[in-house]
Design an enzyme around this catalytic site. Structure first.
Site, PDB file in Angstrom:
ATOM      1  CB  SER A   1      -3.687  -9.934   2.408  1.00  0.00           C
ATOM      2  OG  SER A   1      -4.642  -9.104   3.013  1.00  0.00           O
TER       3      SER A   1
ATOM      4  CE  LYS B   1      -4.161  -1.902   0.249  1.00  0.00           C
ATOM      5  NZ  LYS B   1      -5.238  -1.675  -0.721  1.00  0.00           N
TER       6      LYS B   1
END
Length: 322
Positions: free
Chosen positions: A265, A41
């Site tokens: 994830s 991110k």
């Protein structure tokens, strides 16, 4: 590597090779968590902030607000601190305590919502809260990671290109689907540069991103309670749904057998690879993107009491060796 700001320190060329996870083929796990923000991110945050600045929405002393379950919040807090912007993250009860603490340490304001939306998640509630904040303070800048083309654009330009630059041929690409920025960006670039690559989206059971039934989710990262506007399901060859308990078991297997501590994830993505390994033709080159590392999940994914409370039993590593 020498950078002028912490958001210059993106490691886009780190892969861990697994020679026997996919029988007869090689798996390359793209490690995205070795940067100051600790996840893929960081690139998203840079792309969103740069876009807001180019469009004249964000100037000196500006104030950014965004919805995030954790990793993007940390990344935006990192970028905003480095560039002199204020940042407010609207998150929810599923956010890892470590992520919340990181954001606050970086100077961010953290707003936690506790009301679920119509699909049983928190995304709708978080976005509604941002809407009220924008109405009260029009000077706030909301990049809107769920609808902003700058999100997938940065991953097309950086994440996808770096994979092909390092490895050349890629036969199968496994990418997790959260906001779908990484997925859509990579799929867009691969459809142009390597159209023969089979693209597999990895989502979590209970997510509605690809039209599957809503259900409870406890691990932040993958999945949504409404389909993001940037989602491009038409670019994907297959969607694999992974149960959270299986993601936890896979995270623990990677830690105990390979010394690799990854986030939920990443565990989901690796579990999807293992589940589809029998379908991969021998001699293939498989790439899977691991969005983050596991230190932020020590009190959840790697905590026996938490796992027992949420899934009924202590998840154990899968029997098969990889």
């Amino acid at each position: 590597m020498i950078g002028d700001s912490v958001d210059d320190l993106v490691t886009d060329d780190v892969f861990l090779r697994f020679g026997d996870a996919v029988p007869g083929s090689e798996l390359y796990l793209k490690i995205e968590g070795l940067n100051p923000a600790g996840s893929v991110k960081l690139k998203t945050a840079v792309g969103l902030v740069d876009d807001a600045r180019r469009r004249g929405l964000l100037g000196p002393g500006g104030h950014v607000v965004e919805s995030s379950s954790g990793n993007l919040g940390v990344a935006l807090a990192t970028v905003c601190a480095a560039r002199g912007y204020d940042f407010t993250c609207v998150t929810d009860l599923n956010a890892a305590p470590h992520n919340v603490a990181l954001m606050r340490a970086l100077g961010a304001t953290v707003v936690v919502v506790d009301q679920r939306d119509a699909n049983g998640g928190f995304l709708g509630t978080r976005i509604a809260r941002i809407g009220r904040m924008l109405a009260e303070n029009p000077l706030l800048v909301w990049p809107n990671q769920y609808a902003n083309p700058a999100n997938p654009r940065v991953h097309a330009a950086r994440t996808a290109r770096s994979i092909l630059a390092e490895l050349g041929t890629v036969d199968h690409l496994f990418v997790g689907a959260g906001t779908t920025g990484t997925l859509t960006g990579c799929a867009t670039h691969f459809r142009e540069a390597s159209p023969r690559t089979r693209i597999i989206a990895v989502d979590t059971v209970g997510s509605v991103t690809f039209g599957t039934p809503a259900g409870p989710r406890h691990i932040p990262g993958l999945g949504t309670s409404r389909t993001p506007e940037i989602c491009r399901a038409d670019l994907v060859d297959e969607v694999v749904l992974i149960d959270e308990a299986e993601a936890v078991r896979t995270c623990r297997m990677l830690a105990r057998r390979h010394g690799l501590l990854v986030g939920g994830s990443s565990g989901s993505v690796f579990a999807a690879v293992l589940g589809r390994a029998h379908e991969v033709p021998p001699g293939s080159r498989v790439v899977a993107i691991a969005p983050d590392m596991g230190e932020r999940y020590l009190s959840t994914v790697y905590d026996d009491d938490w796992a027992a409370a949420h899934y009924g039993i202590e998840p154990r590593p899968p029997v098969q060796a990889v």
